[in-house]
Design a protein around this motif. Structure first.
Motif, PDB file in Angstrom:
ATOM      1  N   ARG A 108      11.345  -0.589  -4.155  1.00  0.00           N
ATOM      2  CA  ARG A 108      11.467  -0.813  -2.719  1.00  0.00           C
ATOM      3  C   ARG A 108      10.490   0.127  -2.020  1.00  0.00           C
ATOM      4  O   ARG A 108      10.357   1.297  -2.404  1.00  0.00           O
ATOM      5  CB  ARG A 108      12.896  -0.549  -2.216  1.00  0.00           C
ATOM      6  CG  ARG A 108      13.903  -1.566  -2.710  1.00  0.00           C
ATOM      7  CD  ARG A 108      13.756  -2.889  -1.985  1.00  0.00           C
ATOM      8  NE  ARG A 108      14.567  -3.954  -2.595  1.00  0.00           N
ATOM      9  CZ  ARG A 108      14.702  -5.162  -2.080  1.00  0.00           C
ATOM     10  NH1 ARG A 108      14.066  -5.481  -0.961  1.00  0.00           N
ATOM     11  NH2 ARG A 108      15.430  -6.066  -2.691  1.00  0.00           N
ATOM     12  N   LEU A 109       9.808  -0.389  -1.021  1.00  0.00           N
ATOM     13  CA  LEU A 109       8.760   0.356  -0.320  1.00  0.00           C
ATOM     14  C   LEU A 109       9.138   0.518   1.144  1.00  0.00           C
ATOM     15  O   LEU A 109       9.472  -0.459   1.819  1.00  0.00           O
ATOM     16  CB  LEU A 109       7.432  -0.403  -0.425  1.00  0.00           C
ATOM     17  CG  LEU A 109       6.215   0.162   0.299  1.00  0.00           C
ATOM     18  CD1 LEU A 109       5.769   1.476  -0.343  1.00  0.00           C
ATOM     19  CD2 LEU A 109       5.069  -0.859   0.270  1.00  0.00           C
ATOM     20  N   SER A 110       9.073   1.761   1.641  1.00  0.00           N
ATOM     21  CA  SER A 110       9.386   2.027   3.042  1.00  0.00           C
ATOM     22  C   SER A 110       8.421   3.065   3.595  1.00  0.00           C
ATOM     23  O   SER A 110       8.027   4.000   2.890  1.00  0.00           O
ATOM     24  CB  SER A 110      10.828   2.534   3.195  1.00  0.00           C
ATOM     25  OG  SER A 110      11.763   1.545   2.830  1.00  0.00           O
ATOM     26  N   GLY A 111       8.057   2.891   4.864  1.00  0.00           N
ATOM     27  CA  GLY A 111       7.165   3.836   5.519  1.00  0.00           C
ATOM     28  C   GLY A 111       6.460   3.204   6.701  1.00  0.00           C
ATOM     29  O   GLY A 111       6.664   2.027   7.014  1.00  0.00           O
TER      30      GLY A 111
ATOM     31  N   LEU B 167      -3.533 -10.254   1.948  1.00  0.00           N
ATOM     32  CA  LEU B 167      -2.910  -9.210   1.146  1.00  0.00           C
ATOM     33  C   LEU B 167      -3.206  -7.865   1.796  1.00  0.00           C
ATOM     34  O   LEU B 167      -4.162  -7.731   2.559  1.00  0.00           O
ATOM     35  CB  LEU B 167      -3.464  -9.212  -0.280  1.00  0.00           C
ATOM     36  CG  LEU B 167      -3.299 -10.497  -1.101  1.00  0.00           C
ATOM     37  CD1 LEU B 167      -4.210 -10.463  -2.319  1.00  0.00           C
ATOM     38  CD2 LEU B 167      -1.863 -10.681  -1.517  1.00  0.00           C
ATOM     39  N   VAL B 168      -2.394  -6.873   1.470  1.00  0.00           N
ATOM     40  CA  VAL B 168      -2.663  -5.530   1.979  1.00  0.00           C
ATOM     41  C   VAL B 168      -2.435  -4.522   0.866  1.00  0.00           C
ATOM     42  O   VAL B 168      -1.488  -4.647   0.073  1.00  0.00           O
ATOM     43  CB  VAL B 168      -1.776  -5.193   3.199  1.00  0.00           C
ATOM     44  CG1 VAL B 168      -0.289  -5.321   2.882  1.00  0.00           C
ATOM     45  CG2 VAL B 168      -2.097  -3.805   3.743  1.00  0.00           C
ATOM     46  N   LEU B 169      -3.333  -3.556   0.764  1.00  0.00           N
ATOM     47  CA  LEU B 169      -3.181  -2.439  -0.162  1.00  0.00           C
ATOM     48  C   LEU B 169      -2.548  -1.288   0.619  1.00  0.00           C
ATOM     49  O   LEU B 169      -3.100  -0.846   1.633  1.00  0.00           O
ATOM     50  CB  LEU B 169      -4.531  -2.018  -0.741  1.00  0.00           C
ATOM     51  CG  LEU B 169      -4.514  -0.966  -1.846  1.00  0.00           C
ATOM     52  CD1 LEU B 169      -5.759  -1.081  -2.721  1.00  0.00           C
ATOM     53  CD2 LEU B 169      -4.448   0.474  -1.288  1.00  0.00           C
TER      54      LEU B 169
ATOM     55  N   VAL C  47      -0.242  -0.048  -3.667  1.00  0.00           N
ATOM     56  CA  VAL C  47       0.653  -1.194  -3.741  1.00  0.00           C
ATOM     57  C   VAL C  47      -0.072  -2.372  -3.099  1.00  0.00           C
ATOM     58  O   VAL C  47      -0.497  -2.279  -1.949  1.00  0.00           O
ATOM     59  CB  VAL C  47       1.980  -0.917  -2.996  1.00  0.00           C
ATOM     60  CG1 VAL C  47       2.901  -2.130  -3.059  1.00  0.00           C
ATOM     61  CG2 VAL C  47       2.658   0.322  -3.555  1.00  0.00           C
ATOM     62  N   ILE C  48      -0.220  -3.465  -3.827  1.00  0.00           N
ATOM     63  CA  ILE C  48      -0.935  -4.631  -3.308  1.00  0.00           C
ATOM     64  C   ILE C  48       0.046  -5.786  -3.192  1.00  0.00           C
ATOM     65  O   ILE C  48       0.540  -6.306  -4.203  1.00  0.00           O
ATOM     66  CB  ILE C  48      -2.129  -5.022  -4.222  1.00  0.00           C
ATOM     67  CG1 ILE C  48      -3.174  -3.894  -4.264  1.00  0.00           C
ATOM     68  CG2 ILE C  48      -2.796  -6.298  -3.689  1.00  0.00           C
ATOM     69  CD1 ILE C  48      -3.022  -2.942  -5.402  1.00  0.00           C
ATOM     70  N   ILE C  49       0.351  -6.197  -1.946  1.00  0.00           N
ATOM     71  CA  ILE C  49       1.350  -7.238  -1.705  1.00  0.00           C
ATOM     72  C   ILE C  49       0.872  -8.167  -0.587  1.00  0.00           C
ATOM     73  O   ILE C  49      -0.006  -7.808   0.200  1.00  0.00           O
ATOM     74  CB  ILE C  49       2.715  -6.625  -1.297  1.00  0.00           C
ATOM     75  CG1 ILE C  49       2.565  -5.738  -0.055  1.00  0.00           C
ATOM     76  CG2 ILE C  49       3.331  -5.854  -2.456  1.00  0.00           C
ATOM     77  CD1 ILE C  49       3.890  -5.217   0.494  1.00  0.00           C
ATOM     78  N   PRO C  50       1.460  -9.365  -0.486  1.00  0.00           N
ATOM     79  CA  PRO C  50       1.120 -10.259   0.627  1.00  0.00           C
ATOM     80  C   PRO C  50       1.590  -9.675   1.959  1.00  0.00           C
ATOM     81  O   PRO C  50       2.633  -9.015   2.029  1.00  0.00           O
ATOM     82  CB  PRO C  50       1.890 -11.548   0.297  1.00  0.00           C
ATOM     83  CG  PRO C  50       2.195 -11.456  -1.158  1.00  0.00           C
ATOM     84  CD  PRO C  50       2.357 -10.004  -1.460  1.00  0.00           C
TER      85      PRO C  50
ATOM     86  N   GLU D  68       2.554  -5.062  -9.134  1.00  0.00           N
ATOM     87  CA  GLU D  68       1.893  -4.929  -7.839  1.00  0.00           C
ATOM     88  C   GLU D  68       1.578  -3.470  -7.507  1.00  0.00           C
ATOM     89  O   GLU D  68       1.128  -3.164  -6.402  1.00  0.00           O
ATOM     90  CB  GLU D  68       2.761  -5.534  -6.732  1.00  0.00           C
ATOM     91  CG  GLU D  68       2.939  -7.043  -6.872  1.00  0.00           C
ATOM     92  CD  GLU D  68       3.909  -7.634  -5.870  1.00  0.00           C
ATOM     93  OE1 GLU D  68       3.682  -8.774  -5.416  1.00  0.00           O
ATOM     94  OE2 GLU D  68       4.910  -6.960  -5.533  1.00  0.00           O
ATOM     95  N   VAL D  69       1.790  -2.582  -8.468  1.00  0.00           N
ATOM     96  CA  VAL D  69       1.592  -1.148  -8.264  1.00  0.00           C
ATOM     97  C   VAL D  69       0.556  -0.629  -9.261  1.00  0.00           C
ATOM     98  O   VAL D  69       0.638  -0.904 -10.453  1.00  0.00           O
ATOM     99  CB  VAL D  69       2.912  -0.370  -8.435  1.00  0.00           C
ATOM    100  CG1 VAL D  69       2.680   1.133  -8.240  1.00  0.00           C
ATOM    101  CG2 VAL D  69       3.971  -0.878  -7.469  1.00  0.00           C
TER     102      VAL D  69
END
Length: 406
Positions: A152-155, A168-170, A183-186, A222-223
């Motif tokens: 889980r990613l938060s920030g 996509l965003v890195l 982290v590369i995700i849509p 994705e990491v």
């Protein structure tokens, strides 16, 4: 829109110097001043960039890309900057991602990212954090926490240039063990919010703003954790994005040279004490336009000289040679180019009004965008730090910073 661009946009990737690239650049230039003046986001332009697959310019031809050298790439960036510096700047993080993770894929996930780039997908970046004490450092409040077989990613990230227009965003974050990671995700994943809140004096349409991450699900593949020689662990890796910014300023200089000449040609009125009956024959105005055009030529030459050094570095890497000294020299050339070009662009951004008189300051012309944009670009990692590091190298032999955003 050019028929050449429309007819073949879905057929093949763009290549440097091709008629299709010329058509795309012409289309991007159309309405650039109005978009900047009225804050009209160039979503339609980025749809064309996807269709023509401009973002695959540096991917090898055998892998479906344009096969461009670094010289080809930065020449294209200069010309993009001349057409619309906002659009050019918005693609910076995409090209850096493609170089780090897609051009030479090491595993299945990187091959998938390569396929995405070749298909026309655009990648943005969410890196900077306002709470960070040092700009460009690697201490992040954005965190990855374990969630079953993923995370889980938060920030919250600021200065997310290009992300508003991306697929996509890195995202730079810290993992559960304290290691820095990409982290590369849509961008449309649940929990990702893109906020259009950039309010800078210039570069207003670069898709820059705040990226808010709320308990975003991230899969294991994705990491990418930082490691020596990989992604952000490559020494002098910041040479690519830094030279990109300088190339955009070189493009602004080309736009200034074009606009200054056109401004003088279009004028019918002159000053009562002028040396000629028409502005076009006035030697003082000719001199100023000549100075701006010469600055544009010098800027282009410097950027391409730095790009040539990157091509030498690229060839040495491909041959398996020790490349740290070449990487240092490429970083030095990029830094020196910035120190000179930023000053030239900012100065020329004011000089254009010396050939146009008060009417040139009309908001409808939006000529002030060139100075605002050049000044904003130059503020990314100020040239004073570059000059000091260059001087320390030449006096004391101290290498430039190898990691971080130098």
């Amino acid at each position: 829109m050019s028929d050449t661009l429309v007819e073949t946009s879905a057929a093949e990737v763009l290549t440097a110097g091709s008629p299709r690239l010329e058509a795309l650049l012409d289309t991007i230039a159309e309405g650039a001043a109005e978009r900047d003046r009225e804050r009209i986001h160039p979503y339609d332009i980025f749809d064309l960039i996807r269709q023509t697959r401009l973002g695959a310019l540096r991917i090898r031809r055998e892998d479906g890309g344009g096969g461009a050298s670094y010289r080809d790439l930065y020449d294209t960036v200069i010309r993009l900057g001349a057409a619309d510096s906002n659009v050019a700047h918005s693609l910076r993080n995409h090209y850096v991602f493609a170089e780090r993770y897609a051009r030479n894929p090491r595993d299945a996930r990187e091959r998938e990212w390569q396929r995405a780039v070749v298909a026309g997908k655009i990648v943005g970046l969410a890196n900077g954090e306002l709470d960070s004490k040092k700009v460009g450092g690697r201490v992040y409040a954005t965190t990855l926490t374990r969630d079953g077989d993923g995370y889980r990613l938060s920030g919250t990230k600021y200065y997310s240039t290009g992300t508003l227009y991306s697929d996509l965003v890195l995202i730079r974050a810290v993992g559960p063990d304290g290691s820095s990671a990409s982290v590369i995700i849509p961008v449309d994943r649940e929990g990702v919010e893109l906020v259009d809140d950039w309010d800078g004096a210039g570069q207003r349409l670069t898709g820059t703003g705040t990226t808010i991450l709320k308990d975003v699900r991230v899969e294991e593949d994705e990491v990418v954790y930082d490691a020596p020689g990989v992604g952000y662990g490559v020494v002098y890796a910041s040479t690519l994005p830094q030279l990109f910014l300088t190339a955009v300023n070189a493009g602004i200089l080309q736009a200034l040279a074009q606009d200054a000449a056109a401004l003088v040609r279009e004028r019918s009125r002159t000053f009562h004490h002028a040396a000629a009956e028409t502005p076009a024959q006035d030697p003082l105005l000719q001199q100023t336009v000549g100075q701006i055009a010469s600055a544009a030529f010098a800027a282009e030459t410097l950027v391409l000289a730095a790009a040539d050094e990157l091509d030498r570095l690229d060839a040495a890497n491909a041959a398996g040679k020790d490349t740290e000294e070449l990487a240092l020299q490429a970083s030095l050339r990029a830094a020196k180019a910035k120190v000179v070009i930023d000053e030239l662009a900012i100065r020329a951004g004011g000089q254009i009004f010396d050939v146009g008189g008060a009417s040139a300051t009309k908001r409808s012309r939006n000529l002030d965008r060139h100075w605002r944009n050049a000044r904003t670009l130059a503020s990314h990692n100020p040239a004073s730090y570059k000059a000091a590091a260059i001087g320390n190298y030449h006096i004391n032999g101290e290498p430039l910073p190898k990691l971080g955003f130098f």
